[in-house]
Design a protein around this motif. Structure first.
Motif, mmCIF file in Angstrom:
data_model
loop_
_atom_site.group_PDB
_atom_site.id
_atom_site.type_symbol
_atom_site.label_atom_id
_atom_site.label_comp_id
_atom_site.label_asym_id
_atom_site.label_seq_id
_atom_site.Cartn_x
_atom_site.Cartn_y
_atom_site.Cartn_z
ATOM 1 N N ASP A 196 -3.794 33.248 23.961
ATOM 2 C CA ASP A 196 -5.036 33.143 24.719
ATOM 3 C C ASP A 196 -5.328 31.655 24.882
ATOM 4 O OD1 ASP A 196 -7.761 32.877 25.486
ATOM 5 O OD2 ASP A 196 -8.164 34.896 24.741
ATOM 6 N N ALA A 229 -5.531 31.733 14.591
ATOM 7 C CA ALA A 229 -6.237 30.598 15.182
ATOM 8 C C ALA A 229 -5.458 29.321 14.898
ATOM 9 C CB ALA A 229 -7.640 30.500 14.613
ATOM 10 N N LYS A 231 -8.965 30.464 24.023
ATOM 11 C CA LYS A 231 -9.401 30.534 22.625
ATOM 12 C C LYS A 231 -8.429 29.870 21.664
ATOM 13 C CE LYS A 231 -11.929 34.866 23.335
ATOM 14 N NZ LYS A 231 -12.106 36.286 22.897
ATOM 15 N N SER A 277 -4.779 38.276 14.776
ATOM 16 C CA SER A 277 -5.112 37.025 15.448
ATOM 17 C C SER A 277 -4.685 35.849 14.587
ATOM 18 C CB SER A 277 -6.622 36.940 15.694
ATOM 19 O OG SER A 277 -7.075 38.012 16.485
#
Length: 124
Positions: free
Chosen positions: A73, A23, A76, A21
Motif C-alpha cells: 500500500d 509497517a 500507508k 500487515s
C-alpha cells in the motif's frame, strides 16, 4: 535503521481468512525486497511470499499460491499478506522481512531485517 512491525495475526478456523500487515518506511519498501516467512514449532523458517518494487516482481511458495496475496500500500507504507482458505498446516509465526534484491528469494539468509513475528493459528 530498518524497523518492521507486524500485526494482524490471530486464531481462525480452517477455511477462514486473515490479513497480516507490516509497517515500514517508504525508503525501506522502495529499496528492499519485502517478504513474509513463517516458522512452525520444530520446523525451519520457510519462505511464504515476496514483493519488490524495484524488481517489479512477486513470488509465492507453492504451498500458498492461489490462496495468499502479497501487496504494497503506497499511501500507508505497508506490506500486506492476505491469507484465504487457511489450513491447519498454515499455523506458524509469520515474520515480515526486508532483503536484498536480485538474490535467491527463498533463502532467508538474503533478508537482512526481520520483524518480531505474529502468531497465526488455524484450527481444524
Amino acid at each position: 535503521q530498518v524497523v518492521l512491525i507486524e500485526s494482524g495475526g490471530g486464531l481462525v478456523q480452517a477455511g477462514g481468512s486473515l490479513r497480516l500487515s507490516c509497517a515500514a518506511s517508504e525508503r525501506t519498501i522502495t529499496m528492499y525486497r519485502m517478504g513474509w516467512f513463517r516458522q512452525a514449532p520444530g520446523k525451519e523458517r520457510e519462505f511464504v511470499a515476496a514483493i519488490s518494487r524495484r524488481e517489479d516482481v512477486t513470488y509465492y511458495a507453492d504451498a500458498v499460491k492461489d490462496r495468499f496475496t502479497i501487496s504494497i500500500d503506497n499511501a500507508k507504507n505497508g506490506v500486506y499478506l492476505e491469507m484465504n482458505s487457511l489450513k491447519p498446516e498454515d499455523t506458524a509465526v509469520y515474520y515480515c522481512t526486508a532483503g536484498r534484491i536480485y538474490t535467491i528469494y527463498v533463502n532467508p539468509g538474503n533478508y537482512d531485517y526481520w520483524g518480531q513475528g505474529t502468531q497465526v493459528t488455524v484450527s481444524s
